[in-house]
Design an enzyme around this catalytic site. Structure first.
Site, PDB file in Angstrom:
ATOM      1  N   TYR A  96       0.786  -1.137  -0.209  1.00  8.80           N
ATOM      2  CA  TYR A  96       0.134  -0.232   0.128  1.00  8.80           C
ATOM      3  C   TYR A  96       0.803   1.399   0.062  1.00  8.80           C
ATOM      4  CZ  TYR A  96      -2.977   3.840   1.513  1.00  8.80           C
ATOM      5  OH  TYR A  96      -3.861   4.878   1.715  1.00  8.80           O
ATOM      6  N   LEU A 133      -4.625   9.125   9.393  1.00 11.99           N
ATOM      7  CA  LEU A 133      -5.610   8.450   9.519  1.00 11.99           C
ATOM      8  C   LEU A 133      -7.047   9.242   9.419  1.00 11.99           C
ATOM      9  CD1 LEU A 133      -4.055   6.938  12.842  1.00 11.99           C
ATOM     10  CD2 LEU A 133      -4.708   5.750  10.635  1.00 11.99           C
TER      11      LEU A 133
HETATM   12  C1  8X3 Z   1      -4.088   6.086   4.775  1.00 14.42           C
HETATM   13  C2  8X3 Z   1      -3.038   6.372   5.853  1.00 14.42           C
HETATM   14  O1  8X3 Z   1      -1.896   5.228   7.628  1.00 14.42           O
HETATM   15  O2  8X3 Z   1      -3.968   4.662   7.375  1.00 14.42           O
HETATM   16  O3  8X3 Z   1      -3.749   6.417   3.534  1.00 14.42           O
HETATM   17  O4  8X3 Z   1      -2.457   3.982   5.755  1.00 14.42           O
HETATM   18  S1  8X3 Z   1      -2.596   5.095   6.868  1.00 14.42           S
END
Ligand code: 8X3
Length: 257
Positions: free
Chosen positions: A157, A189
């Protein structure tokens, strides 16, 4: 974007979360909004809600950004009055699982790469040439803190969001010398369906991500997009990196007792 006229804003991943909030924020400012997403029923419901809340003109198109031909077709078939898109919000994206990078399943690997990286390029490839012809437009890419830092379980990701950051930087260079603007809005978040999707519907696991802290809301991210889009035309915001106060780094989250 001139908020006093009826600019056309196109949002991908608009059926929920940041995409839906962005559609609503821009609609409130007087934009006409094309809401795109894969899940037809959810998208149509979101579009009805946004239209009801804002009185704006909303056009709905269900399309999977991973399907290049479908994306090309959907933009080519837009009604004339909706073709000249002023702001494209490349929001469709997802994380799948928390496994080590080397153990990522083929489904998760394709799901993340195809949506977050290739999907963004499919949509941009369909919209940006028109912006260049008109010498007007703004591409807003939804990045992430995961485009700056890597965390355990987020290898793939984070790689896709690093790619989004590179694409954002490169796309600005691609349009160099024109009036087209390119911005990344990169949140940490945010409490949306993001974790529910990552954990394939496991609500307990998803809710732990945001437990005992105050994450960003989708509306906070939409606000940042709207701010970037409403700067004077000579200003290009390259990137907005944003986190809630309770988050200070990728895996540094303050949980209240
Ligand atoms: C979302 C940020 O840290 O939840 O892109 O992966 S996190």
């Amino acid at each position: 974007m001139n908020t006093r006229n009826d600019s056309i804003v196109c949002v991908t991943g608009a059926s929920a979360g940041i995409g839906r909030a962005a559609a609503e924020s821009f609609a409130r400012e007087g934009a006409r909004v094309i809401m795109m997403a894969r899940r037809k029923e959810k998208l149509e419901q979101a579009a009805r809600d946004v239209a009801h809340a804002t009185g704006a003109d909303i056009l709905v198109r269900d399309v999977d950004v991973t399907d290049r031909d479908a994306v090309t077709h959907v933009f080519a078939a837009l009604p004339d009055a909706w073709r000249d898109i002023d702001v494209l919000i490349n929001n469709a994206g997802k994380a799948l699982g928390l496994s080590p990078g080397y153990a990522t399943t083929p489904e998760h690997l394709d799901g993340m790469l195809d949506t977050n990286v290739k999907g963004l390029l499919h949509v941009t490839g369909a919209v940006l040439p028109g912006m260049l012809e008109r010498n007007r437009g703004h591409v807003i890419n939804v990045g992430s803190t995961a485009g700056h830092w890597v965390y355990p379980g987020g290898t793939v990701y984070c790689a896709t969001k690093h790619a989004v950051r590179a694409l954002n930087e490169g796309l600005k260079m691609d349009v160099h010398g024109t009036a087209v603007r390119v911005t990344a809005v990169s949140p940490g978040l945010v409490e949306t369906e993001f974790s529910l999707v990552r954990f394939e519907g496991d609500e307990e696991q998803a809710s732990k991500v945001y437990a005992n802290m105050t994450p960003l809301r989708a509306e906070d991210v939409a606000d940042a997009m709207l701010w970037a889009a409403t700067r004077p035309p000579h200003v290009n915001i390259s990137e907005i990196l944003m986190m809630c106060v309770d988050q200070s780094h990728a895996a540094m989250v303050h949980r209240h007792a």
